[in-house]
Motif scaffolding. Structure first.
Motif, short mmCIF file in Angstrom:
data_model
loop_
_atom_site.label_atom_id
_atom_site.label_comp_id
_atom_site.label_asym_id
_atom_site.label_seq_id
_atom_site.Cartn_x
_atom_site.Cartn_y
_atom_site.Cartn_z
N ALA A 188 0.83 -1.21 0.00
CA ALA A 188 0.00 0.00 0.00
C ALA A 188 0.86 1.26 0.00
O ALA A 188 0.55 2.24 -0.68
N ALA A 189 1.96 1.20 0.76
CA ALA A 189 2.87 2.36 0.80
C ALA A 189 3.51 2.58 -0.57
O ALA A 189 3.68 3.73 -1.02
N GLY A 190 3.88 1.51 -1.24
CA GLY A 190 4.46 1.65 -2.57
C GLY A 190 3.49 2.24 -3.57
O GLY A 190 3.84 3.12 -4.37
N ALA A 191 2.22 1.76 -3.52
CA ALA A 191 1.20 2.30 -4.42
C ALA A 191 0.93 3.77 -4.13
O ALA A 191 0.78 4.59 -5.04
N ALA A 192 0.87 4.12 -2.83
CA ALA A 192 0.64 5.52 -2.46
C ALA A 192 1.80 6.40 -2.91
O ALA A 192 1.61 7.53 -3.37
N GLY A 193 3.03 5.89 -2.79
CA GLY A 193 4.19 6.65 -3.25
C GLY A 193 4.17 6.89 -4.74
O GLY A 193 4.50 7.99 -5.22
N ALA A 194 3.79 5.86 -5.51
CA ALA A 194 3.71 6.01 -6.96
C ALA A 194 2.64 7.03 -7.34
O ALA A 194 2.83 7.86 -8.23
N ALA A 195 1.48 6.96 -6.65
CA ALA A 195 0.41 7.92 -6.93
C ALA A 195 0.84 9.34 -6.60
O ALA A 195 0.55 10.29 -7.35
#
Length: 258
Positions: A10-17
């Protein structure tokens, strides 16, 4: 460990967004080519309750699951046969290696000629693409079964079918399941690509193509692509959990060896 992986994902997806949002809002990239993540997310949320898009998703799922199921029904018995009978396996090896690299999208014109119904056409291409990961995993899994276990059973008077049923198939099953999981991801790519290139009535690929008509809407395109990714993620997660439930003993063996 599972909760930690979910949080990290989830942190990786949030960082990409966040990175996409900053790039678009800051003017580092053209907003028409890469809209802000917030815009893409808003459109993706709208699609979740859009009836026409849900019909497209249902059409894609029907072709995807249908082709995958047919591939499992064909590839597993064929792989068991070729992997259990050395003569047949050797005879079929050249044919398998010849057909396996042929991309499914290259067969779209042939599938259009053979199948008038778009769903059957898509299912046939998904079937072809999914056949090979399952077949190859089945073949190699059977070849790597512990020969000592098979010889032990033979020493007690068990025949070839009993050895196959009691030793070879249980040992190969986790690897066959992994082949199915890999094939599911490949099948999703193929079905959406087929919808994009061959057209049709309904499907996620049809929707993605329609978003570029009349000037194009990149935000709608990326929102639809996000849902395609969600479908793949859900399928992969579900199959992985089924593997862990069905083959807990295999995970324990792997941990014990490690």
């Amino acid at each position: 460990m599972t909760r930690r992986r979910v949080l990290l994902g989830a942190a990786g997806a949030a960082g990409a967004a966040a990175a996409v949002e900053l790039l678009s809002r800051g003017g580092l990239v053209d907003a028409s080519a890469l809209p802000p993540a917030s815009t893409i997310g808003r459109e993706a949320g709208r699609l979740a309750v859009d009836r026409e898009f849900l019909v497209d998703v249902a059409a894609t799922l029907r072709a995807w699951f249908g082709g995958l199921a047919l591939a499992v029904l064909a590839a597993v018995p064929l792989g068991v046969l070729l992997g259990s009978v050395p003569f047949l396996g050797t005879a079929a090896r050249a044919l398998v290696e010849l057909l396996r690299p042929v991309p499914s999208v290259a067969l779209i014109p042939l599938a259009i000629i053979l199948f008038a119904d778009p769903t059957r056409m898509e299912m046939s291409l998904v079937f072809y693409a999914c056949l090979w990961p399952i077949l190859i995993n089945t073949l190699y899994a059977l070849r790597d079964v512990d020969p000592l276990a098979k010889d032990t059973l033979r020493a007690f008077g068990f025949g070839p079918l009993s050895v196959l049923w009691r030793v070879s198939l249980p040992s190969a099953a986790p690897f066959i399941a992994t082949g199915v999981r890999i094939a599911a991801s490949v099948g999703l790519i193929v079905v959406i690509s087929t919808e994009l290139f061959a057209g049709g009535v309904d499907g996620v690929g049809i929707y993605l193509g329609d978003t570029q008509s009349g000037g194009g809407r990149t935000d709608l395109l990326l929102a639809g692509a996000c849902w395609a990714g969600v479908l793949g993620l859900v399928a992969n997660t579900g199959l992985r959990r089924l593997e862990r439930l069905a083959f807990r003993w295999h995970g324990a063996q792997v941990e014990g060896v490690a």
